[in-house]
Design a protein around this motif. Sequence first.
Motif, PDB file in Angstrom:
ATOM      1  N   ALA A 156       1.906   1.984  -3.522  1.00 31.51           N
ATOM      2  CA  ALA A 156       0.772   2.602  -4.308  1.00 31.51           C
ATOM      3  C   ALA A 156       0.733   4.266  -3.692  1.00 31.51           C
ATOM      4  CB  ALA A 156      -0.339   1.864  -3.968  1.00 31.51           C
ATOM      5  N   ARG A 167      -8.964   4.498  -2.660  1.00 31.61           N
ATOM      6  CA  ARG A 167      -8.757   3.557  -2.195  1.00 31.61           C
ATOM      7  C   ARG A 167     -10.136   2.603  -1.915  1.00 31.61           C
ATOM      8  NH1 ARG A 167      -8.647   1.365   2.975  1.00 31.61           N
ATOM      9  NH2 ARG A 167      -7.198  -0.436   3.133  1.00 31.61           N
ATOM     10  N   THR A 217       0.864  -1.248   0.091  1.00 33.40           N
ATOM     11  CA  THR A 217      -0.028  -0.024   0.098  1.00 33.40           C
ATOM     12  C   THR A 217       0.850   1.265   0.003  1.00 33.40           C
ATOM     13  OG1 THR A 217      -1.736  -1.178   1.184  1.00 33.40           O
ATOM     14  CG2 THR A 217      -1.759   1.102   1.271  1.00 33.40           C
ATOM     15  N   LEU A 271      -7.003   2.212  -6.066  1.00 37.01           N
ATOM     16  CA  LEU A 271      -6.232   1.193  -5.260  1.00 37.01           C
ATOM     17  C   LEU A 271      -7.348   0.228  -4.790  1.00 37.01           C
ATOM     18  CD1 LEU A 271      -3.949  -0.299  -3.632  1.00 37.01           C
ATOM     19  CD2 LEU A 271      -4.226   1.345  -1.831  1.00 37.01           C
TER      20      LEU A 271
END
Length: 630
Positions: free
Chosen positions: A364, A380, A361, A424
């Motif tokens: 990202a 997200r 994460t 994401l």
Amino acid sequence: MSTDAHSALTPRWVRDLERLLPIRSQFIVAGNIRDHFLAPLDDGSLTPVPLVRCLWSALQRQDCRFLLIYDPVGGLRPYPNEPPAVELATQLFDLKLQDGAMPMSLDSLSGVMQRLTRMREARCALLVDFASRLVRHPDQLDAGEHRFFLAAERLAVQAVPVMVKNRMPREPGPLADNKPRFNPVLWLLNRPQDLPSWFALDNARVESLTVGLPDFETREAAARSYFTLFRQMDEAGPGERDKFARDFAAATEGLPLTALSDAAQLADRQGIAFRDVEDAVQCYKVGVLENPWKKPYLRQRIAGAAEFIETRVKGQQQAVTKSVDILMRSVMGLTGAQARSGGNRPRGVLFFAGPTGVGKTELAKTLTQLVFGDERAYLRFDMSEFAEEHTGARLLGAPPGYVGFEAGGELTNAVRDKPFSMVLFDEVEKAHPRILDKFLQILEDGRLTDGRGDTAYFSETILVFTSNLGIYVEDAQGRRIQNVQPGDSYATVESRVKGAIADYFKYRLSRPEILNRIGDNIVVFNFITPPVAERIFAGMLDNVVSRVREEHQLELELEPAVRRELMARCIDDLSNGGRGIGNQLESLFINPLARALFGLDLEGRQRQGGKLRVAEFKESEEKIVTLGLA
């Protein structure tokens, strides 16, 4: 253009209409009805025109003298609005026109239908426009509405093909033969089910014509009509004009011809050159002309991307290298270059897999910071929230007719608001398989339509999926066992994780097509090694020191022995990755530090601008950690 070429570009529904006029009395025309369609001009060329004009060109080739158009608001009007057609229609149907139209009830329209189907003085047709709005509920008709549709159904069965008495040559095209054919009634609908379900049931005289989206050849021919709206057109040679048409058609795959017209109008207003036709289409799709992917500063950022990422994501050189390669491919416009329609796909797709807490994460977020200048530009979605099939309505929008469909979907709304973003999907394996099916359309076509019928375009996004797949697998007895573990080489971790991911999509989900569209974009993260863990610990501890300086204006110092013991305790167990290091640091250092600072503050001994040295690290039998401060 040759006659054969004209015929090939004539819409399928038009060809079917002309072919079936001798044997069908009514036609249900549904689908992409508000689009433009290619119709011939007097000089033999083709130009995009609205459906009514395209329909009229076809009816003219069948010796039709005029067309009557009815809609629930405007009433009945003759078409075309030219004296010969208007005078003949007024005479034959006794029209009382007001501002070119005659208000009419459904009962009166039934009479017009009867007169039309028996007309022998001139060949003509009736088009019921906005037929989807004739009634509120097609299967809950009141008495008058039911009588109207029953009369129309009865008329469809009883009508007979007729020969006209007075034939007049019509242009363009040759005069049709004088064989019997119907004066047709055409229903123009958004969807076939907008008429009562029983209306066309087992009725051989009612034909359904589906109006589909234009194919590549049709879009290519239509694109030539809009060339003059682009700048620098005078500089183009014949080869460049052909390339313009091909590029325009390729960039608008899956869109109606009206989209080409709208994109060309935007190009005219924005002063876009014909060589930048893809920018015009992008402006139409996402509503933004400025494309960050083409900015010079982005290439400069990506040139130093590895060093920038290393400051935030440590010890994942293979993952960082592959991610930067995909960014470079996106900036150079080569995503999907191997496919004819690759231009509509997302700018990049990354599937981050590996142990928990290793930086998936965080990478990202770092890529978002790198590309868009703000890590908050990423969207997200925690896919564990979409484990049930019905939660797909939240993500993608409820179907029409269901509660909340007018709100759209969280994903589609977010992408329309921020078309240039990193999207994401965290822990994607926890989503329901039916929801994962929607990613097929996004990965292949770069678009998704919600329950409202609004389309979100993903062609300017980077999609990032994160997953823990492959770290644990089930053995023959169904027990969960560790597939890879710290100490394995990266080659071993990568091979086993990719193999487990392939098995999951192919055999457990039975959706190999999703894996196929992700392709070779699976980026496997390695376990945190002790040397990397030391660097992560140092970075986290520096963050704590900086926070104390900002919040309390104190310089925090640790004795070397305290620092070594704290680090040894924090990196002793690396099974939870960097997140586990942070959890240990919070328990062993941040909590007792906060307790000590709180006590000093209550006693009034905390001095701003001074130094605070941690000289001792103690843990009681009750596992309570205290710090010795000086």
